[in-house]
Scaffold this active site. Structure first.
Site, mmCIF file in Angstrom:
data_model
loop_
_atom_site.group_PDB
_atom_site.id
_atom_site.type_symbol
_atom_site.label_atom_id
_atom_site.label_comp_id
_atom_site.label_asym_id
_atom_site.label_seq_id
_atom_site.Cartn_x
_atom_site.Cartn_y
_atom_site.Cartn_z
ATOM 1 N N LEU A 253 -6.678 3.789 4.173
ATOM 2 C CA LEU A 253 -7.255 4.020 2.847
ATOM 3 C C LEU A 253 -6.225 4.787 2.029
ATOM 4 O O LEU A 253 -5.486 5.620 2.578
ATOM 5 C CB LEU A 253 -8.540 4.852 2.940
ATOM 6 C CG LEU A 253 -9.764 4.189 3.573
ATOM 7 C CD1 LEU A 253 -10.964 5.140 3.516
ATOM 8 C CD2 LEU A 253 -10.110 2.877 2.877
ATOM 9 N N ASP A 254 -6.196 4.556 0.728
ATOM 10 C CA ASP A 254 -5.303 5.317 -0.157
ATOM 11 C C ASP A 254 -5.696 6.789 -0.116
ATOM 12 O O ASP A 254 -6.854 7.129 0.200
ATOM 13 C CB ASP A 254 -5.430 4.819 -1.601
ATOM 14 C CG ASP A 254 -5.063 3.354 -1.730
ATOM 15 O OD1 ASP A 254 -4.263 2.868 -0.921
ATOM 16 O OD2 ASP A 254 -5.599 2.711 -2.655
ATOM 17 N N ALA A 255 -4.771 7.653 -0.508
ATOM 18 C CA ALA A 255 -5.053 9.102 -0.480
ATOM 19 C C ALA A 255 -6.283 9.431 -1.330
ATOM 20 O O ALA A 255 -7.089 10.296 -0.961
ATOM 21 C CB ALA A 255 -3.839 9.881 -0.964
#
Ligand code: URA
Length: 233
Positions: free
Chosen positions: A100-102
């Protein structure tokens, strides 16, 4: 397995520190001090370091409710890593199963079982990942109908060689989208909405296959049950 490797696998010691601990007489196998690092350790041998019994960690399967500003990377960077939130021995060996993206929150699976990770992420397995996206622009009426059919048919994202796999889009409000994907390309949800002229302002992953977060609060994690692991066989 050699004794020095066994110690490196089961403690914080490196192999060279393990050898030093052995030379100091701190390591016993079945109650007897052993100083030879090449000693073979069998599965039923009882190994102790400074009086503490040691056991190899088996394969681990974890779900984490990832907060924002946590990265799904192996290297330490700007933010804490997902594995830093998991309080298990040798947690750094766990790999996120699809990133997942930050700034994305939600369900992340972590494991040290590469084959299982492959079964979860391989597009061939058609494992559903459900995302909830908050959109900058309202999506309704004709634009929504077009988006639903474009996502359902699959389309070319910029820079890609294959069209996206059919995906399901359901709106729960003019800005609240539920998108189900069966693959996991780089920034896929954000890029799909960008491709239809919208922008994702917040993103959350609700579920992966049969697994959802349930009551797990942000930042919390738990190990998967045997049945949950087996659900991806
Ligand atoms: N798609 C994205 O754009 N970001 C994520 O974090 C996951 C899927």
């Amino acid at each position: 397995m050699r004794l020095d490797r066994f110690l490196a696998e089961t403690t914080e010691l490196t192999r060279s520190l393990a050898k030093k601990a052995m030379h100091r007489g701190e390591v016993t196998v079945n109650g007897a001090v052993v100083k030879q690092s090449a000693t073979h350790i069998a599965s039923d041998d009882r190994v102790e370091w400074a009086g503490q019994p040691l056991a190899l960690v088996g394969l681990r399967y974890v779900m984490l409710h990832k907060p924002a500003d946590v990265e799904c990377t192996a290297r330490r960077g700007l933010y804490p890593r997902a594995v830093d939130l998991v309080d298990l021995p040798k947690a750094e060996r766990l790999q996120p199963v699809g990133r997942l993206d930050a700034d994305t929150t939600g369900l992340v699976l972590l494991t040290d079982d590469g084959q299982w990770a492959h079964r979860v992420t391989s597009p061939r397995k058609r494992c559903a990942k459900v995302y909830r996206a908050t959109l900058a622009e309202a999506l309704q009426g004709e634009a929504l109908a077009e988006a639903v059919s474009r996502f359902a048919e699959g389309f070319m994202l910029e820079g890609e060689e294959k069209p996206t796999l059919p995906a399901q889009l359901v709106m729960h409000g003019s800005h609240d989208a539920e998108l189900t994907l069966y693959e996991g390309r780089y920034h896929q949800v954000k890029r799909m909405f960008a491709a239809i002229g919208n922008h994702v302002t917040a993103l959350h992953r609700e579920s992966i296959g049969p697994l959802s977060l349930g009551t797990l609060a942000q930042g919390e994690w738990r190990e998967l049950s045997v049945d949950e692991v087996a659900a991806f066989s």
